[in-house]
Design a protein around this motif. Structure first.
Motif, short mmCIF file in Angstrom:
data_model
loop_
_atom_site.label_atom_id
_atom_site.label_comp_id
_atom_site.label_asym_id
_atom_site.label_seq_id
_atom_site.Cartn_x
_atom_site.Cartn_y
_atom_site.Cartn_z
N ILE A 5 0.86 -1.18 0.00
CA ILE A 5 0.00 0.00 0.00
C ILE A 5 0.90 1.23 0.00
CG2 ILE A 5 -1.95 1.17 1.07
CD1 ILE A 5 -2.55 -1.29 2.60
N PRO A 6 1.60 1.52 -1.10
CA PRO A 6 2.47 2.69 -1.12
C PRO A 6 1.67 3.97 -1.22
CG PRO A 6 2.48 1.62 -3.25
CD PRO A 6 1.66 0.75 -2.35
N ASN A 28 -1.19 -5.51 -5.41
CA ASN A 28 -0.43 -4.45 -6.04
C ASN A 28 -1.01 -4.02 -7.38
OD1 ASN A 28 0.27 -6.65 -7.62
ND2 ASN A 28 2.45 -6.61 -7.10
N ASN A 29 -2.18 -4.53 -7.76
CA ASN A 29 -2.86 -4.05 -8.95
C ASN A 29 -3.48 -2.68 -8.72
OD1 ASN A 29 -2.29 -6.27 -10.55
ND2 ASN A 29 -4.12 -7.37 -9.90
N TYR A 30 -3.63 -2.28 -7.48
CA TYR A 30 -4.20 -0.98 -7.17
C TYR A 30 -3.65 -0.51 -5.84
CZ TYR A 30 -7.28 -4.32 -4.86
OH TYR A 30 -7.76 -5.37 -4.12
N GLY A 181 -4.43 3.26 -9.46
CA GLY A 181 -3.71 2.13 -10.04
C GLY A 181 -4.53 1.34 -11.04
N PHE A 182 -5.77 1.80 -11.32
CA PHE A 182 -6.63 1.10 -12.28
C PHE A 182 -6.20 1.44 -13.70
CE2 PHE A 182 -9.06 2.28 -8.50
CZ PHE A 182 -9.34 1.02 -8.01
N GLU A 183 -6.25 0.47 -14.58
CA GLU A 183 -5.75 0.64 -15.93
C GLU A 183 -6.82 1.07 -16.92
OE1 GLU A 183 -3.80 -2.92 -17.06
OE2 GLU A 183 -2.15 -2.68 -15.62
N GLU A 196 -12.89 -4.20 -4.75
CA GLU A 196 -11.91 -4.70 -3.79
C GLU A 196 -11.20 -3.54 -3.10
OE1 GLU A 196 -9.36 -7.19 -6.06
OE2 GLU A 196 -10.71 -8.92 -6.02
N ALA A 197 -10.89 -2.49 -3.85
CA ALA A 197 -10.21 -1.33 -3.28
C ALA A 197 -11.12 -0.60 -2.30
CB ALA A 197 -9.75 -0.40 -4.40
#
Length: 211
Positions: A5-6, A28-30, A181-183, A196-197
């Motif tokens: 969680i940066p 780490n996908n988001y 972080g979503f693409e 999820e986020a």
């Protein structure tokens, strides 16, 4: 996957020290970051969630995220609040807490600001007038804030609707979450990682409860 969680794109500096969120509970996908007013009273019964997600971009007309994905994202907020002991109010006038979710579609709209006042004039219903009362033209964060936002991110702000009203009074934002972080773009938001986020933002906010 290793989980992180940066705090990369949004840095919320509290006036006093705050314990960092658990660094091992997010895919780490988001990325998820949350902050809150330590003096806020979250032991209140009701909340009202704005029924649309405001899209932030270069348009001067209000736009809203639509479709099943948006509905599921908003439903995740309601489900988490109810699981924490809160009851959804029928109207914002009857609520103790107000929640607004915004989707950031364009990065360049967000330049460097040291105060939250820049948000006040953005087109759309997210403003003091939407929540009712005479709020003196704005709201404030009860902690120091420095931030920038990236494309394809969600910003959630929870306001205290029980705050004192008056000509010079401002509505305090007592909780914020920043999901990034979503693409995908706003026309095809991937609902699974977004939900999820949202769930993760509540997981790392144990103080947000009426139980």
């Amino acid at each position: 996957m290793k989980k992180l969680i940066p705090i990369l794109l949004a840095v919320f500096a509290l006036a006093s020290c705050e314990k960092d969120p658990d660094m091992g509970k997010l895919d780490n996908n988001y990325l998820v970051y949350t902050n809150y007013d330590k003096k806020a009273d979250f032991k209140v019964p009701t909340f009202y969630l704005a029924d649309q997600i405001l899209v932030i971009n270069d348009s001067k007309e209000p736009e809203y995220l639509e479709g099943e994905g948006a509905e599921q994202i908003l439903a995740a907020y309601t489900e988490n609040m109810e699981a924490r002991g809160y009851t959804a109010a029928d109207t914002k006038e009857n609520a103790d807490l107000g929640i607004q979710v915004s989707y950031i579609e364009s990065t360049y709209y967000f330049t460097s600001y040291n105060q939250p006042e820049w948000w006040w004039g953005y087109p759309g219903y997210w403003g003091p007038g939407y929540w009712g009362g005479n709020w003196g033209g704005g709201w404030y964060y009860p902690y120091a804030v420095t931030y920038s936002y990236s494309t394809n991110s969600f910003l959630t702000e929870m306001v205290d609707l029980n705050a004192d009203q008056g000509e010079k009074a401002k509505l305090p934002v007592v909780w914020t979450s920043y999901l990034t972080g979503f693409e995908t773009g706003s026309s095809a938001v991937n609902r699974t990682p977004a939900v999820e986020a949202v769930n993760q933002s509540f997981t790392q906010s144990p103080y947000l409860t009426n139980k």
